[in-house]
Design an enzyme around this catalytic site. Sequence first.
Site, PDB file in Angstrom:
ATOM      1  N   LYS A   1       0.818  -1.224   0.000  1.00 32.37           N
ATOM      2  CA  LYS A   1       0.000   0.000   0.000  1.00 32.37           C
ATOM      3  C   LYS A   1       0.845   1.265   0.000  1.00 32.37           C
ATOM      4  O   LYS A   1       0.561   2.211  -0.733  1.00 32.37           O
ATOM      5  CB  LYS A   1      -0.915   0.035   1.237  1.00 32.37           C
ATOM      6  CG  LYS A   1      -2.013  -0.959   1.298  1.00 32.37           C
ATOM      7  CD  LYS A   1      -2.954  -0.671   2.456  1.00 32.37           C
ATOM      8  CE  LYS A   1      -2.261  -0.531   3.802  1.00 32.37           C
ATOM      9  NZ  LYS A   1      -1.575  -1.758   4.243  1.00 32.37           N
TER      10      LYS A   1
ATOM     11  N   LYS B   1      -2.415   9.306   7.094  1.00 26.87           N
ATOM     12  CA  LYS B   1      -2.391   7.976   7.699  1.00 26.87           C
ATOM     13  C   LYS B   1      -3.174   8.070   9.005  1.00 26.87           C
ATOM     14  O   LYS B   1      -2.664   8.557  10.011  1.00 26.87           O
ATOM     15  CB  LYS B   1      -0.945   7.540   7.975  1.00 26.87           C
ATOM     16  CG  LYS B   1      -0.812   6.130   8.527  1.00 26.87           C
ATOM     17  CD  LYS B   1      -0.949   5.077   7.440  1.00 26.87           C
ATOM     18  CE  LYS B   1      -0.670   3.689   7.995  1.00 26.87           C
ATOM     19  NZ  LYS B   1      -0.766   2.645   6.951  1.00 26.87           N
TER      20      LYS B   1
ATOM     21  N   GLY C   1       0.551  -4.794  -5.815  1.00 26.72           N
ATOM     22  CA  GLY C   1       1.518  -4.020  -5.039  1.00 26.72           C
ATOM     23  C   GLY C   1       2.939  -4.514  -5.091  1.00 26.72           C
ATOM     24  O   GLY C   1       3.867  -3.760  -4.774  1.00 26.72           O
TER      25      GLY C   1
END
Length: 234
Positions: free
Chosen positions: A11, A33, A166
Site C-alpha cells: 500500500k 495515515k 503491489g
Amino acid sequence: MISGTGTEIGKTVVTAAIASLALAAGQKVAVLKPAQTGLRPGEPGDVDQVAALAGPVTGQELARFPDPLAPDTAARRAGLPPVRPAVAAAAATQLAEQHDLVLVEGAGGLLVRFDDSGGTLADVAWALGAPVLLVAAAGLGTLNATTLSAEALARRGIACAGVVIGSWPADPDLAARCNLSDLPVAAGAALLGVVPTGAGQLDRVEFRAMARRSLAPPLGGTFDAEEFTERYAA
C-alpha cells in the site's frame, strides 16, 4: 483512499507512486495515515516513506500505536484513544481545502477495526464519498481477498477505483500470470497498475520513472494493462 486486501501488500509504495506522479504534474499532494501501528514515537512511518520516495508531500498521521496489530487492538493495548472514522474523514476534508489530491492510506485491509464501535476504513471512504483503490497481492489466494474487499465496497455503495498489484515478482509463477486477467474480474474494476517487487528501494528519480511505467493513465502513468497481460499470458 488506498486499501490493501491484506497486510504487507504494498500500500505505502503504491501510495508513494501515485503521489510522485501527481507532484510531477504540479499538484499539491497530502498523504493522511489515520492510524500507524507497529512503531514507536520518533521512528519513521508510512508517511515518511511516501515523502522519501515521492517528494514534498504534506504528511499527517493522526495516531500511532506501538504494537503491530489492528488499530483498535493496538490502541486498547496502549491505553490510548482510538481513531474514529469521523475524525479521519474530517482531517481528510481539511487537507482537501489546500491540496489538489489527498491520499488516505489505511492500515491492513478495508474492514480492519479502527475503534471499539467497529469503525473501519470503509466508513471513512463512505463519509467522504471517496473511491477506494485496492492494492492486491500477485499470487495464489489474492482472488478471494480481492473479491471480498470489492463486495464489501459494493455493499456500502463505495466506488472501487481499480486494483493495483503491489509487488510483482521478477519471476512470476502461473498463478500470478493468470491473476493479471482474473484480478479485474474479482475486483469488478480495472487493473490500474503493477508495481515491481523492490520498488521501495529505488531513489527518488528512479522511483518516479518506475511509477510512470507501472501505473495506468487514470493514476498519471503510462501502464497498459492489456499489453502487460498479453506479455505474461499463461
